[in-house]
Design an enzyme around this catalytic site. Structure first.
Site, PDB file in Angstrom:
ATOM      1  N   ASP A   1      48.114  87.681  52.277  1.00  0.00           N
ATOM      2  CA  ASP A   1      47.492  87.617  50.838  1.00  0.00           C
ATOM      3  C   ASP A   1      47.157  86.061  50.831  1.00  0.00           C
ATOM      4  OD1 ASP A   1      45.980  87.845  48.774  1.00  0.00           O
ATOM      5  OD2 ASP A   1      47.700  87.917  47.083  1.00  0.00           O
TER       6      ASP A   1
ATOM      7  N   GLU B   1      43.047  81.907  52.563  1.00  0.00           N
ATOM      8  CA  GLU B   1      41.533  81.056  52.343  1.00  0.00           C
ATOM      9  C   GLU B   1      41.589  80.149  53.166  1.00  0.00           C
ATOM     10  OE1 GLU B   1      42.372  82.949  49.353  1.00  0.00           O
ATOM     11  OE2 GLU B   1      41.314  84.736  50.089  1.00  0.00           O
TER      12      GLU B   1
ATOM     13  N   ASP C   1      41.500  90.592  44.559  1.00  0.00           N
ATOM     14  CA  ASP C   1      41.528  90.905  42.757  1.00  0.00           C
ATOM     15  C   ASP C   1      40.653  91.501  41.965  1.00  0.00           C
ATOM     16  OD1 ASP C   1      44.114  90.240  43.890  1.00  0.00           O
ATOM     17  OD2 ASP C   1      43.702  88.054  43.013  1.00  0.00           O
TER      18      ASP C   1
HETATM   19  C1  LIG Z   1      33.188  90.400  36.440  1.00  0.00           C
HETATM   20  C2  LIG Z   1      34.322  89.767  36.408  1.00  0.00           C
HETATM   21  O1  LIG Z   1      34.775  90.634  35.036  1.00  0.00           O
HETATM   22  N1  LIG Z   1      35.425  89.085  36.527  1.00  0.00           N
HETATM   23  C3  LIG Z   1      36.401  89.538  36.425  1.00  0.00           C
HETATM   24  C4  LIG Z   1      37.140  89.838  37.344  1.00  0.00           C
HETATM   25  O2  LIG Z   1      39.017  89.125  36.858  1.00  0.00           O
HETATM   26  C5  LIG Z   1      39.193  88.493  36.596  1.00  0.00           C
HETATM   27  C6  LIG Z   1      40.472  88.198  36.483  1.00  0.00           C
HETATM   28  O3  LIG Z   1      40.611  88.561  35.544  1.00  0.00           O
HETATM   29  C7  LIG Z   1      38.046  87.538  35.463  1.00  0.00           C
HETATM   30  O4  LIG Z   1      38.487  86.632  35.168  1.00  0.00           O
HETATM   31  C8  LIG Z   1      36.416  88.076  36.349  1.00  0.00           C
HETATM   32  O5  LIG Z   1      35.977  87.417  34.737  1.00  0.00           O
END
Ligand SMILES: CC(=O)N[C@H]1CO[C@H](CO)[C@@H](O)[C@@H]1O
Ligand SMILES: *[C@@H]1O[C@H](CO)[C@@H](O)[C@H](O)[C@H]1NC(C)=O
Ligand SMILES: *[C@@H]1O[C@H](CO)[C@@H](O)[C@H](O)[C@H]1NC(C)=O
Ligand SMILES: *[C@@H]1O[C@H](CO)[C@@H](O)[C@H](O)[C@H]1NC(C)=O
Ligand SMILES: *[C@@H]1O[C@H](CO)[C@@H](O)[C@H](O)[C@H]1NC(C)=O
Ligand SMILES: *[C@@H]1O[C@H](CO)[C@@H](O)[C@H](O)[C@H]1NC(C)=O
Ligand SMILES: *[C@@H]1O[C@H](CO)[C@@H](O)[C@H](O)[C@H]1NC(C)=O
Length: 806
Positions: free
Chosen positions: A375, A378, A492
């Site tokens: 993990d 990057e 994630d």
């Molecule tokens: C588009 C959206 O909902 N993205 C979310 C993906 O997850 C991260 C972490 O919880 C959020 O910050 C993003 O807004």
């Protein structure tokens, strides 16, 4: 062919000094036209050959030369690629200047209006990219799956479908770049390197992927166990909780093949350690031995960053062997990840692979895991660039302490052209672009290669421990060729309905990128899932190529047994997955040998049918199983488009007419809609809670006849774990028609399993008799209304040829 170019007119020096002279090298190589544009007076960094794994035995059915032509004009320079058969121009730079400057290269091709372009990732987006406007930066970035931005991996490769024909275009370049689709053009804007393009002719999408993966590296051969169900989460406080989860799966009678643990197991988040109280090594060892005795497996996470601590062997040995990335002044570069201030492995130093392998094997001798999850590669780092080489103490996590100063005064040699990295500055949340690698390489040049190189080193470490065993590595940041070494998950995501939907294009695009073993976190990673979302996600996720439930610390528990409704749905869907494993494993073998996707995109499988160009709500699992999941809340049915042909309900064998849309019932307590495609034979095997227990279980053949009342199928099997099966494999073929079924091929692996029953769907007349080896056989029935022949109580060995006549 080599074409020499000189600068056309006075330099424009838009983002730096224009090159005076360029060289265009054009070669026809088996299934590609390879076009490299470079400045011969510059020693630009190119992706090193040993980071790719070309398949030298690849012998395309049709060579690129017989399908494509390269044309060019010299003043001003432009080139175009044409299909020989149709005369269609598939890539065309005429009239659009090529720009080649010190830290900026731009090349643009014309596209048709409303082009059908797939790929260009990694991204959370639709599978078919928006041709009106798509801006895709390539800069590996730890970001929780924001939509239409740059995230973990770099894959500047696309497939275009034009009038039913596919072609592919790849750019091999590790520098930061933007790829822009706009106004019927595709533009590549990179910060350096060589413009190293490959053009693949198709005209079948899978021929494009075959040729592409032959160039970058074929998907690794998967261990059979990696196709079972996986459970993970961040926040399993101690090993007793992990054991409890395994036991709960067993009590709920839900299949669980592999248990996982996130960074919770580590001692102060240090790699190659275990927490002495919560995860004592001896208790872990006993736990793992028990898992193994039950045929189960265990996978742990490791991160690349190593804590700076004079009492930590991974650090001290790394310092001794010079394995860490440096500052320009030669001191060790320091960032921040979970354990605190850390160094980052410099995979370019030849010592690093050995040092990494030694850390892994020492740890493995105490904690014998079956695979590793890499993990944060990057690489992720919490400061903006360097945290300060001499900073001491244990830093807080920046998001928990607003007073913590992430910004240490430092210079960032920023290029004049800003790629559209969504963090802005290229050094935000990662290693500074000016950090240096072995041989004087800079992070600026090689940033996008970090995760890929960690995957190579990690797989090698596992092979050093057990050279005879196939490896399992799951990685986050990928690059072309990563699928040769590892599996991938889409990162994630959030526990939201839209992410259930986005998991499909995410998985489909990685099928194109040569990483077929891929999945999304089932039930969602960030935030709290709901019972209904988790149920629908378990239903679809049970058919992901890589099937793992995983979520974040602090969110509610979401293991498949947490709600009776989800448990029941999971039992049903996972039992179906397990029954299909011989078929799924066969698809992975084809992926390994020819790049063939395991999840087949409908736009590719039915590329002649324009109505499927934007279908990404359904998937074909292999050639024969259509999966039509529920992707919305409060639904009890799915509207599913069926491609032309005959289809049969997987559960009750009822015929469904192709070429139209059907409303399929899908109540929460029902099964996920699955259909078998006419013309295919699908073997299924009696499922168990762990794969090892299925080895000798009986098979059933699902024979789905097409309109011509014919069907074929194939199956590959071996021991499922050896790197070299030494010829001990079987590859068999089923052929069926109105007169019977033949099973034949090469038999060189003994399963000890029998064929127990056969269902023939779409057989229009009742057979007069059924015979096996010429002897009349009595256990069969025929249902004229359903056109169904069912043969039962068979005891035919799967390890030798047979023929059933009717
Ligand atoms: C588009 C959206 O909902 N993205 C979310 C993906 O997850 C991260 C972490 O919880 C959020 O910050 C993003 O807004
Ligand atoms: C695309 O067209 C729009 C409108 O004509 C224009 O504003 C934009 O600059 C164009 N983009 C490119 C890349 O040519
Ligand atoms: C590798 O490590 C050894 C010490 O073990 C060191 O002497 C040598 O310089 C290192 N090599 C490189 C290329 O850094
Ligand atoms: C770190 O400390 C060393 C030893 O005191 C010193 O030589 C060096 O200049 C310092 N580096 C930075 C970046 O402050
Ligand atoms: C690049 O970004 C920096 C900082 O955001 C800004 O100062 C600079 O003007 C940008 N350069 C270009 C060419 O847009
Ligand atoms: C990048 O961040 C550094 C540190 O915060 C800052 O000094 C620099 O100006 C930024 N550069 C750009 C282009 O934003
Ligand atoms: C998830 O649910 C738990 C328990 O109800 C709650 O404490 C937590 O705040 C919720 N998290 C989110 C992100 O809603």
């Amino acid at each position: 062919m080599v074409i020499g170019l000189t600068l056309d007119g006075p330099p424009c020096n838009r983002y730096g000094q224009d090159s005076e002279n360029l060289e265009v090298q054009v070669t026809m190589e088996r299934a590609r036209i390879h076009v490299k544009i470079l400045d011969p007076n510059e020693n630009a960094f190119e992706v090193p050959e040993d980071l790719l794994a070309p398949d030298h035995s690849f012998n395309p059915k049709v060579s690129a030369e017989s399908l494509l032509e390269f044309h060019y004009e010299s003043e001003p320079f432009s080139f175009w690629i044409r299909r020989k058969d149709t005369g269609e121009t598939i890539f065309d730079t005429t009239g659009i200047p090529l720009i080649y400057e010190k830290e900026y290269r731009e090349l643009t091709s014309r596209l048709p209006h409303d082009a059908n372009i797939y790929g260009i990732g990694e991204v959370v987006s639709n599978f078919r990219r928006n041709p009106e406007y798509t801006l895709q930066p390539m800069w590996a970035r730890d970001a929780a799956d924001p939509i239409n931005q740059n995230i973990y991996g770099t894959h500047p490769f696309y497939i275009e479908l034009r009038d039913g024909k596919a072609h592919g275009v790849s750019l091999l370049n590790s520098f930061g770049m933007d790829v822009l689709l706009e106004n019927a053009t595709v533009a590549y804007k990179t910060l350096g390197g060589v413009l190293d393009f490959s053009f693949f002719a198709g005209p079948n999408s899978y021929d494009v992927i075959d040729a592409y993966t032959a160039t970058i590296g074929r998907p690794f051969q998967v261990p059979y166990w990696s196709l079972g169900f996986n459970q993970c989460r961040y926040g399993y406080h101690d090993i007793q909780i992990v054991e409890g989860v395994v036991n709960s799966y067993a009590e709920a009678k839900i299949p669980l093949e592999t248990m996982w643990t996130d960074i919770d197991y580590m001692d102060q988040y240090r790699d190659f350690t275990t927490d002495p109280v919560r995860y004592p090594t001896d208790v872990m060892r006993t736990f793992i031995d028990k898992l193994h005795s039950e045929g189960k497996h265990y996978v742990l996470i490791i991160d690349p960053a190593i804590e700076r601590d004079e009492n930590y062997p991974a650090w001290t040995e790394g310092v001794e062997q010079n394995t860490f990335i440096k500052n320009p002044d030669g001191s060790i570069y320091i960032g921040q990840v979970w354990p605190g201030y850390t160094g980052f492995p410099d995979w370019f130093n030849p010592n690093t692979t050995k040092w990494w392998s030694k850390q892994i094997s020492t740890f493995h001798s105490k904690v014998p895991v079956d695979g590793l999850w890499i993990d944060m590669n990057e690489p992720s780092s919490f400061c903006v660039g360097s945290c300060g080489t001499n900073r001491t103490g244990t830093p807080p996590y920046p998001w928990l302490d607003p007073d913590y100063d992430l910004n240490v005064p430092q210079t960032f040699p920023n290029p004049a052209y800003n790629i559209s990295n969504f963090y802005g500055n290229l050094s935000v949340h990662t290693v500074s672009t000016e950090a240096t690698h072995y041989n004087g390489l800079t992070e600026f040049q090689v940033h996008n290669l970090f995760g890929h190189m960690e995957a190579i080193a990690t797989r090698k470490a596992l092979l050093d421990i057990a050279p005879e065993k196939r490896t399992f590595v799951l990685g986050r940041s990928t690059f072309p060729s990563s699928g040769h070494h590892e599996a991938h998950w889409t990162g994630d995501n959030a526990s939201k309905w839209e992410y259930l939907r986005y998991s499909i294009p995410g998985i489909l695009s990685f099928q194109m990128f040569g990483v077929p073993l891929v999945g999304s976190d089932i039930c969602g990673f960030n935030g709290n899932t709901t019972e209904e979302l988790c149920l629908r996600w378990m239903q679809l996720g049970s058919f992901y190529p890589f099937s793992r439930n995983h979520n974040v610390k602090g969110a509610i528990s979401q293991e498949a047994y947490r709600w009776p409704s989800v448990a029941e749905a999971s039992r049903k869907a996972l039992n179906t997955r397990y029954s299909l494993l011989p078929y799924i494993y066969t698809q992975f073998q084809y992926a390994h040998t020819s790049g063939l996707p395991v999840w087949r995109p409908l736009p590719f499988e039915f590329q002649d049918d324009p109505s499927f160009l934007s279908n990404e709500e359904e998937i074909l699992l292999g050639p024969a199983i259509l999966v039509s999941p529920v992707l919305t809340e409060n639904a009890d049915a799915v509207e599913a488009a069926f491609p032309k042909g005959v289809w049969y309900n997987f559960y009750n064998y009822e015929k469904v007419e192709g070429g139209k849309t059907h409303l399929l019932p899908a109540p929460l307590d029902g099964d996920i809609p699955l259909h078998i495609r006419g013309g295919h034979v699908v073997p299924i095997q009696k499922p168990e809670l762990v794969i090892a227990d299925m080895a000798h279980n009986p098979f059933k053949l699902l024979v789905a006849l097409d309109e011509r009342e014919e069907a074929t199928g194939s199956m590959y099997f071996d021991d499922g774990e050896s790197t070299d099966v030494r010829g001990y494999f079987s590859e068999v073929r089923y052929t069926a028609d109105t007169r019977g079924i033949r099973y034949e091929g090469r038999f060189n692996y003994y399963t000890g399993a029998n064929l127990e029953s056969v269902v023939v769907m779409g057989l229009k007349r009742k057979p007069e008799r059924v015979t096996i080896y010429g002897i009349e056989y009595g256990s069969w029935t025929y249902d004229a209304a359903k056109e169904l022949l069912t043969i039962t109580e068979l005891e035919l060995s799967m390890d030798t040829r047979f023929e059933i006549k009717f």
